[in-house]
Design a protein around this motif. Structure first.
Motif, short mmCIF file in Angstrom:
data_model
loop_
_atom_site.label_atom_id
_atom_site.label_comp_id
_atom_site.label_asym_id
_atom_site.label_seq_id
_atom_site.Cartn_x
_atom_site.Cartn_y
_atom_site.Cartn_z
N PRO A 1 17.36 50.23 63.06
CA PRO A 1 18.79 49.91 63.01
C PRO A 1 19.06 48.43 62.75
CG PRO A 1 18.25 51.14 65.01
CD PRO A 1 16.96 50.80 64.34
N LEU A 2 20.23 48.14 62.22
CA LEU A 2 20.60 46.77 61.86
C LEU A 2 20.56 45.80 63.04
CD1 LEU A 2 21.55 44.80 59.70
CD2 LEU A 2 23.88 45.50 60.20
N PRO A 3 21.13 46.11 64.22
CA PRO A 3 21.09 45.13 65.31
C PRO A 3 19.66 44.76 65.72
CG PRO A 3 22.69 46.82 65.82
CD PRO A 3 21.96 47.27 64.59
N LEU A 4 18.78 45.73 65.73
CA LEU A 4 17.39 45.44 66.09
C LEU A 4 16.72 44.59 65.02
CD1 LEU A 4 15.09 45.84 68.05
CD2 LEU A 4 14.54 47.97 66.89
N SER A 5 17.00 44.85 63.77
CA SER A 5 16.40 44.05 62.71
C SER A 5 16.93 42.61 62.74
CB SER A 5 16.63 44.68 61.35
OG SER A 5 17.99 44.69 61.03
N LEU A 6 18.18 42.42 63.10
CA LEU A 6 18.73 41.07 63.23
C LEU A 6 18.07 40.31 64.37
CD1 LEU A 6 22.52 41.71 62.57
CD2 LEU A 6 20.83 40.70 61.03
N VAL A 7 17.85 40.99 65.49
CA VAL A 7 17.19 40.35 66.63
C VAL A 7 15.76 39.98 66.27
CG1 VAL A 7 16.31 40.77 68.96
CG2 VAL A 7 18.64 41.42 68.38
N LEU A 8 15.06 40.89 65.62
CA LEU A 8 13.68 40.60 65.23
C LEU A 8 13.62 39.47 64.20
CD1 LEU A 8 12.21 44.20 65.04
CD2 LEU A 8 11.86 42.49 66.82
N GLY A 9 14.56 39.46 63.28
CA GLY A 9 14.61 38.37 62.30
C GLY A 9 14.86 37.02 62.96
N ALA A 10 15.73 37.01 63.97
CA ALA A 10 15.99 35.77 64.70
C ALA A 10 14.75 35.31 65.47
CB ALA A 10 17.16 35.96 65.66
N LEU A 11 14.04 36.24 66.07
CA LEU A 11 12.81 35.89 66.79
C LEU A 11 11.75 35.32 65.85
CD1 LEU A 11 12.45 38.90 69.26
CD2 LEU A 11 13.01 36.52 69.81
N ILE A 12 11.60 35.94 64.69
CA ILE A 12 10.64 35.44 63.71
C ILE A 12 11.05 34.06 63.23
CG2 ILE A 12 9.70 35.82 61.41
CD1 ILE A 12 9.93 38.86 62.06
N GLY A 13 12.35 33.87 62.98
CA GLY A 13 12.83 32.56 62.56
C GLY A 13 12.59 31.49 63.60
N CYS A 14 12.79 31.82 64.87
CA CYS A 14 12.53 30.86 65.95
C CYS A 14 11.04 30.52 66.02
CB CYS A 14 13.01 31.41 67.28
SG CYS A 14 14.79 31.47 67.42
N TRP A 15 10.20 31.54 65.88
CA TRP A 15 8.76 31.31 65.91
C TRP A 15 8.35 30.38 64.77
CZ3 TRP A 15 4.87 32.63 62.42
CH2 TRP A 15 3.58 32.38 62.88
N LEU A 16 8.89 30.61 63.58
CA LEU A 16 8.56 29.75 62.44
C LEU A 16 9.09 28.34 62.64
CD1 LEU A 16 9.18 32.22 59.49
CD2 LEU A 16 6.99 31.29 60.26
N LEU A 17 10.24 28.19 63.26
CA LEU A 17 10.78 26.86 63.54
C LEU A 17 9.89 26.11 64.52
CD1 LEU A 17 13.13 24.91 63.07
CD2 LEU A 17 14.27 25.98 65.02
N VAL A 18 9.46 26.78 65.58
CA VAL A 18 8.56 26.15 66.55
C VAL A 18 7.25 25.75 65.87
CG1 VAL A 18 7.15 26.61 68.61
CG2 VAL A 18 9.56 27.26 68.57
N PHE A 19 6.72 26.61 65.04
CA PHE A 19 5.48 26.31 64.32
C PHE A 19 5.67 25.08 63.43
CE2 PHE A 19 2.73 26.83 60.61
CZ PHE A 19 1.50 26.84 61.24
N ALA A 20 6.77 25.02 62.71
CA ALA A 20 7.01 23.88 61.81
C ALA A 20 7.14 22.58 62.60
CB ALA A 20 8.27 24.13 60.98
#
Length: 50
Positions: free
Chosen positions: A22-41
């Protein structure tokens, strides 16, 4: 370069997941991945400045 790789990776994961979950779950997962990539950078940038 890292921004391009991160954007392509995030787009591929989110677009692939949207077809299955579902869309809400994909948005949450996308935000988590984005945060992880930001921390890595940030960690990579601080390591190079030392």
């Amino acid at each position: 370069m890292i921004v391009l790789v991160a954007a392509l990776l995030l787009m591929g994961i989110v677009l692939g997941a949207v077809a299955q979950i579902p869309l809400p779950l994909s948005l949450v997962l996308g935000a988590l991945i984005g945060c992880w990539l930001l921390v890595f950078a940030v960690r990579e940038r601080t390591e190079r400045s030392r």
